[in-house]
Every structure is written in structure tokens, then in C-alpha cells.
Design an enzyme around this catalytic site. Structure first.
Site, mmCIF file in Angstrom:
data_model
loop_
_atom_site.group_PDB
_atom_site.id
_atom_site.type_symbol
_atom_site.label_atom_id
_atom_site.label_comp_id
_atom_site.label_asym_id
_atom_site.label_seq_id
_atom_site.Cartn_x
_atom_site.Cartn_y
_atom_site.Cartn_z
ATOM 1 N N ASP A 20 -3.157 -8.277 -6.639
ATOM 2 C CA ASP A 20 -2.320 -7.418 -5.792
ATOM 3 C C ASP A 20 -1.106 -8.166 -5.249
ATOM 4 O O ASP A 20 -0.895 -8.260 -4.037
ATOM 5 C CB ASP A 20 -3.118 -6.850 -4.614
ATOM 6 C CG ASP A 20 -4.378 -6.135 -5.028
ATOM 7 O OD1 ASP A 20 -4.340 -5.406 -6.030
ATOM 8 O OD2 ASP A 20 -5.403 -6.308 -4.342
ATOM 9 N N ASP B 250 2.073 -6.711 1.619
ATOM 10 C CA ASP B 250 3.406 -6.253 1.219
ATOM 11 C C ASP B 250 4.425 -6.945 2.108
ATOM 12 O O ASP B 250 4.398 -6.787 3.326
ATOM 13 C CB ASP B 250 3.536 -4.736 1.368
ATOM 14 C CG ASP B 250 4.945 -4.273 1.082
ATOM 15 O OD1 ASP B 250 5.387 -4.384 -0.081
ATOM 16 O OD2 ASP B 250 5.637 -3.824 2.028
ATOM 17 N N ASN C 174 -6.991 6.875 2.320
ATOM 18 C CA ASN C 174 -7.418 5.525 2.676
ATOM 19 C C ASN C 174 -6.230 4.679 3.127
ATOM 20 O O ASN C 174 -5.225 4.578 2.413
ATOM 21 C CB ASN C 174 -8.097 4.859 1.472
ATOM 22 C CG ASN C 174 -8.980 3.699 1.857
ATOM 23 O OD1 ASN C 174 -9.056 3.297 3.014
ATOM 24 N ND2 ASN C 174 -9.667 3.142 0.879
ATOM 25 N N ALA C 175 -6.350 4.057 4.292
ATOM 26 C CA ALA C 175 -5.268 3.242 4.863
ATOM 27 C C ALA C 175 -5.305 1.831 4.282
ATOM 28 O O ALA C 175 -5.601 0.853 4.973
ATOM 29 C CB ALA C 175 -5.374 3.213 6.379
ATOM 30 N N ILE C 176 -4.992 1.732 2.988
ATOM 31 C CA ILE C 176 -4.808 0.433 2.338
ATOM 32 C C ILE C 176 -3.597 0.523 1.414
ATOM 33 O O ILE C 176 -2.999 1.579 1.242
ATOM 34 C CB ILE C 176 -6.053 -0.040 1.551
ATOM 35 C CG1 ILE C 176 -6.333 0.870 0.355
ATOM 36 C CG2 ILE C 176 -7.271 -0.125 2.447
ATOM 37 C CD1 ILE C 176 -7.434 0.319 -0.577
ATOM 38 N N ASP C 177 -3.219 -0.605 0.821
ATOM 39 C CA ASP C 177 -2.131 -0.685 -0.161
ATOM 40 C C ASP C 177 -0.784 -0.242 0.420
ATOM 41 O O ASP C 177 -0.120 0.657 -0.106
ATOM 42 C CB ASP C 177 -2.467 0.147 -1.399
ATOM 43 C CG ASP C 177 -3.603 -0.434 -2.219
ATOM 44 O OD1 ASP C 177 -4.124 -1.500 -1.837
ATOM 45 O OD2 ASP C 177 -3.987 0.168 -3.230
ATOM 46 N N PHE D 290 -7.081 6.249 -3.984
ATOM 47 C CA PHE D 290 -8.087 7.251 -4.337
ATOM 48 C C PHE D 290 -8.092 8.386 -3.300
ATOM 49 O O PHE D 290 -7.056 8.660 -2.694
ATOM 50 C CB PHE D 290 -9.462 6.599 -4.495
ATOM 51 C CG PHE D 290 -9.613 5.866 -5.805
ATOM 52 C CD1 PHE D 290 -10.414 6.358 -6.817
ATOM 53 C CD2 PHE D 290 -8.931 4.675 -6.031
ATOM 54 C CE1 PHE D 290 -10.543 5.697 -8.034
ATOM 55 C CE2 PHE D 290 -9.057 4.002 -7.243
ATOM 56 C CZ PHE D 290 -9.858 4.510 -8.239
ATOM 57 N N GLU E 294 -3.451 4.614 -6.710
ATOM 58 C CA GLU E 294 -3.320 3.758 -5.531
ATOM 59 C C GLU E 294 -2.116 2.844 -5.689
ATOM 60 O O GLU E 294 -1.370 2.927 -6.660
ATOM 61 C CB GLU E 294 -4.592 2.933 -5.321
ATOM 62 C CG GLU E 294 -4.980 2.047 -6.483
ATOM 63 C CD GLU E 294 -6.359 1.411 -6.304
ATOM 64 O OE1 GLU E 294 -7.033 1.678 -5.296
ATOM 65 O OE2 GLU E 294 -6.767 0.635 -7.194
#
Length: 315
Positions: A42, A102, A156-159, A177, A208
Site C-alpha cells: 500500500d 497517504d 469502511n474508514a480505511i484507505d 468493500f 478499495e
């Protein structure tokens, strides 16, 4: 606590369904010839002055650096210890396991968004740290940005991915997702959300890791689809759609809305590099990981120039 050090003092000797998915085919990409420490999952990439930095999923956020973008070395991680507030949002979080950072610069400061979660769960939080510069190395904890729970949210609170639109307004895209990719306006004084959360892409087979880049009059949404994190059994691919508005609708090359799974595959990997994804777009560069079939499926950093053909991204 956050790592506090001067980078200058370091010795860099540390060594969907098929009807909704238009597939351009196997794209291997003309990757830069990287050497040194290139293990990464990532990645997010940035250039500060003449030096390159890549931040990766890992213990306390793995940091790689390079003078030329080709020969990479590992330098100390961002977080030395778990921040106390992480456990308030993600009970049972495995200490320093930090996902999908990020990095970006905005209004003269460097910002690092990141994810705290556990695999397969929507109980997650996006956090934020900031610094005057990466080279200065003294990071300030800015706390939680967006959180979700398994029971309370279908996204979902990621990425996270920070982007500034053509009018100079900051936004944060994110999602994995569930009901897909989201975007929300960011308050430039706090670097945290203000206003509604908007849906811009969804796909039943998995979507995602959004990146958004403006090119040729369009906002190009670049995502990872299908399944990661299974070594050479991974089915990850990089795909895209585009829109005249940062809020969508994003359409693939066949004109299918990304909210209905409409994305075009950019990179499906090859016999050696399996499951490319977790990508980051920085100016004219795209970084991503892929699982190396010649190295027991280890996740490896790949970097390529991002080019354009007939208004669409290509390597």
C-alpha cells in the site's frame, strides 16, 4: 508517541460482474528499475526537494527513501508506540500495525493520513499526523479524522487519499468493500471532514484504495478491485473511471457508472508480479505493490510513469 528526529542526521546505509467490468487485458507496465529496500504494501509516494519518500503499511508505518527514485533505503518508522486513542476506536488493535498511509503537502505543511483497523472488519479509523516537512521529521498527532463501526456503517474508514479539486478545495476519498468508495470535503484549517459523505463507486466483487487525479478536463478515479493480501493467490487489479465533477458520476470506457461496478482494468499484473494494487498517484507517477512470484509472494514496490492515451490512463 510520534517519532521525532532529523532525517539529515540519519545514515542512509540501512540497506464486479463481467458485464460491468471492461478489461483492457494484462498490463505489465514499464516499471522503474528499483533496487535496495523495496518491500512495501500500500505505498504512497512523494518527492520533497530532490529526495523521494515512500510510506507503506507496516509497523508504525514503514518509510523508504531515495535520492533518485530508483535506489531505496529504509529509515525509521513514523510511530514508535501505539497512540492511546487508537484503542478507543479499534479495541484489540494489534499495537503498531498501521495501514495504507497517504502523504501530501497542502498550504505549506505535510500531512500523513493513515488507517487503523483489523482485517475483515469495518471497525476502523482514519488518523492524521502532520509535519513542517518530511525532512524535518517531527510529526504532530492530529487525532482521528473519520471512524466507522462494524454494526453502524456499511462502508469502511480505511484507505484515505487527499486531493485538491480544480477550485482549490480539499477533499478526502476513502473506502474498502462494503458500500464502496466515499469522498468528503475537508476543512482546510483542521484537515478534517466538513459536510456530507458522498458515494462515488461501488462493486460487489470488492473495491478499495481510491486515488483521484485531474487530467484532460476529468477527475480520474483509480482504485484496486478484487482481493489482496493473499500473496500469489491474490486477485488484485488496478482499475479506473472518470468524471467531470469530483463528486461523480464516474464512468468507465464503456460509459458504465462506477456506482454500478463500471471500471476499466489498468493493470492485472503478469506471471511474476501478481495482484497489483494499493496504488498511489503522485503527479505523473503511479506507485503500487505487487506480489513477487519469484520471491515467495512478497509484496514489492513498483513505480511507473503514468501516461495518457485517448484521455485515459496507461503505463
Amino acid at each position: 508517541m510520534l517519532k521525532n528526529y532529523s532525517w539529515k542526521s540519519l545514515l542512509f546505509a540501512i540497506t464486479a460482474s463481467s458485464s460491468m467490468l471492461l478489461n483492457k487485458g494484462l498490463v505489465s507496465g514499464a516499471a522503474w528499475p528499483l533496487t535496495g529496500d523495496v518491500g512495501c504494501h500500500d505505498p504512497t509516494i512523494i518527492q520533497e526537494g530532490s529526495r523521494w519518500y515512500t510510506f507503506c503499511t507496516g509497523q508504525g508505518i514503514t518509510v523508504l527513501t531515495s535520492e533518485d527514485g530508483l535506489a531505496w533505503s529504509t529509515v525509521p518508522q513514523i510511530f514508535l508506540n501505539e497512540l492511546p486513542w487508537w484503542a478507543n476506536y479499534v479495541p484489540g488493535h494489534p499495537e503498531l500495525d498501521v495501514w495504507a498511509p497517504d502523504v501530501s503537502t497542502f498550504n505549506g505543511r505535510t500531512y500523513l493520513y493513515y488507517s487503523i483497523s483489523t482485517f475483515g472488519s469495518r471497525t476502523s479509523v482514519i488518523g492524521l499526523a502532520s509535519a513542517s516537512s518530511i525532512d524535518a521529521g517531527s510529526w504532530t498527532d492530529e487525532g482521528a479524522v473519520i471512524s466507522t463501526t462494524q454494526a453502524g456503517n456499511d462502508y469502511n474508514a480505511i484507505d484515505p487519499f487527499f486531493v485538491v479539486d480544480q477550485d482549490g478545495n480539499p477533499w478526502l476519498a476513502f473506502g474498502s468493500f462494503g458500500s464502496g468508495i466515499k469522498i468528503t470535503a475537508i476543512d482546510p484549517s483542521t484537515m478534517k471532514p466538513t459536510g456530507d459523505i458522498h458515494s462515488i463507486a461501488a462493486r460487489s466483487g470488492g473495491i478499495e484504495a481510491p486515488s483521484i487525479i485531474y487530467q484532460g478536463g476529468y477527475y480520474h478515479l483509480i482504485v484496486s478491485i478484487d482481493s489482496c493480501c493473499q500473496g500469489t493467490s491474490s486477485t488484485y487489479k488496478i482499475a479506473y473511471a472518470r468524471s467531470e465533477s469530483i463528486l461523480g458520476p464516474y464512468l468507465n470506457e464503456d460509459g458504465v457508472d462506477a456506482m454500478n461496478g463500471g471500471v476499466t482494468v489498468l493493470d492485472a499484473g503478469n506471471d511474476r508480479w501478481i495482484g497489483p494494487g494499493g496504488q498511489d498517484v503522485y503527479e505523473s507517477v503511479i506507485a503500487r505493490h505487487a506480489y513477487d512470484a519469484e520471491n515467495n509472494g512478497a509484496p514489492i514496490l513498483l513505480i511507473s510513469d503514468l501516461n495518457w492515451s485517448n484521455g485515459w490512463p496507461t503505463y
